[in-house]
Scaffold this motif. Structure first.
Motif, PDB file in Angstrom:
ATOM      1  N   SER A 109       0.850  -1.193   0.000  1.00  0.00           N
ATOM      2  CA  SER A 109       0.000   0.000   0.000  1.00  0.00           C
ATOM      3  C   SER A 109       0.886   1.244   0.000  1.00  0.00           C
ATOM      4  O   SER A 109       2.065   1.190   0.332  1.00  0.00           O
ATOM      5  CB  SER A 109      -0.931   0.002   1.215  1.00  0.00           C
ATOM      6  OG  SER A 109      -0.171   0.168   2.388  1.00  0.00           O
ATOM      7  N   VAL A 110       0.311   2.359  -0.374  1.00  0.00           N
ATOM      8  CA  VAL A 110       1.056   3.605  -0.532  1.00  0.00           C
ATOM      9  C   VAL A 110       1.767   4.026   0.750  1.00  0.00           C
ATOM     10  O   VAL A 110       2.920   4.436   0.720  1.00  0.00           O
ATOM     11  CB  VAL A 110       0.111   4.738  -1.017  1.00  0.00           C
ATOM     12  CG1 VAL A 110       0.837   6.063  -1.082  1.00  0.00           C
ATOM     13  CG2 VAL A 110      -0.485   4.381  -2.364  1.00  0.00           C
ATOM     14  N   ASN A 111       1.107   3.924   1.899  1.00  0.00           N
ATOM     15  CA  ASN A 111       1.683   4.392   3.158  1.00  0.00           C
ATOM     16  C   ASN A 111       2.497   3.333   3.904  1.00  0.00           C
ATOM     17  O   ASN A 111       2.988   3.594   4.984  1.00  0.00           O
ATOM     18  CB  ASN A 111       0.573   4.906   4.081  1.00  0.00           C
ATOM     19  CG  ASN A 111      -0.105   6.120   3.503  1.00  0.00           C
ATOM     20  OD1 ASN A 111       0.529   6.929   2.828  1.00  0.00           O
ATOM     21  ND2 ASN A 111      -1.390   6.254   3.739  1.00  0.00           N
TER      22      ASN A 111
END
Length: 159
Positions: free
Chosen positions: A40-42
């Motif tokens: 995921s991005v984070n």
């Protein structure tokens, strides 16, 4: 059936951290490459993988290795270092029943052997009932007072 269990043991003046990964015939999860792709991005998974690859494997390509093994063995080593243990032991406890798929168990054995072989840079065939080690693996940036790593494998026939 899957799960992990960690215990601490002491013999004479030596401290052991023992992690047991229970399996029947389910795989050791997705590969490192698949884990990167599912990031995921984070998430900090990319940094975590890069750090572990550098520390444990000296930047050898680990994309085809199973992420669950990477995570479990790194966790075992980190716990051993945190506890100032002399030995870190990672054991795969394999349960076999009349419903267990032998081909899936063979695949798991191959995945475990590939992981260990990549770590020690030589071909390994860890047999049931055996213990392999000691392997010196630096944990973190220090190479002094590092726990020695052992791999074990046990198969239990369940009727």
């Amino acid at each position: 059936m899957a799960g992990a269990f960690t215990a601490h043991a002491k013999k004479e003046n030596h401290l052991f951290v023992i992690s047991i990964e229970a399996k029947s015939d389910e795989p050791f999860g997705i590969t490192v490459a698949q884990r990167r792709k599912n990031n995921s991005v984070n998430s900090k998974i990319e940094q975590r993988i890069e750090t572990l690859a550098k520390q444990l494997f000296h930047n050898v390509n680990i994309e085809g290795l199973r992420y669950q093994l990477l995570h479990g063995i790194a966790g075992t080593l980190l716990e051993a270092k945190k506890q100032k243990a002399d030995f870190a032991v990672f054991v795969v406890q394999e349960f076999s029943t009349s419903l267990t798929n032998p081909k899936k168990q063979q695949k798991n054995s191959a995945d475990l052997n590939l992981f260990i072989s990549t770590l020690v840079n030589e071909s390994v065939d860890l047999k049931n009932g055996s213990l392999l080690g000691p392997i010196r693996v630096p944990v973190g940036n220090e190479e002094t007072n590092e726990p020695s790593l052992f791999f074990g494998k046990i198969r239990t026939e369940v009727k």
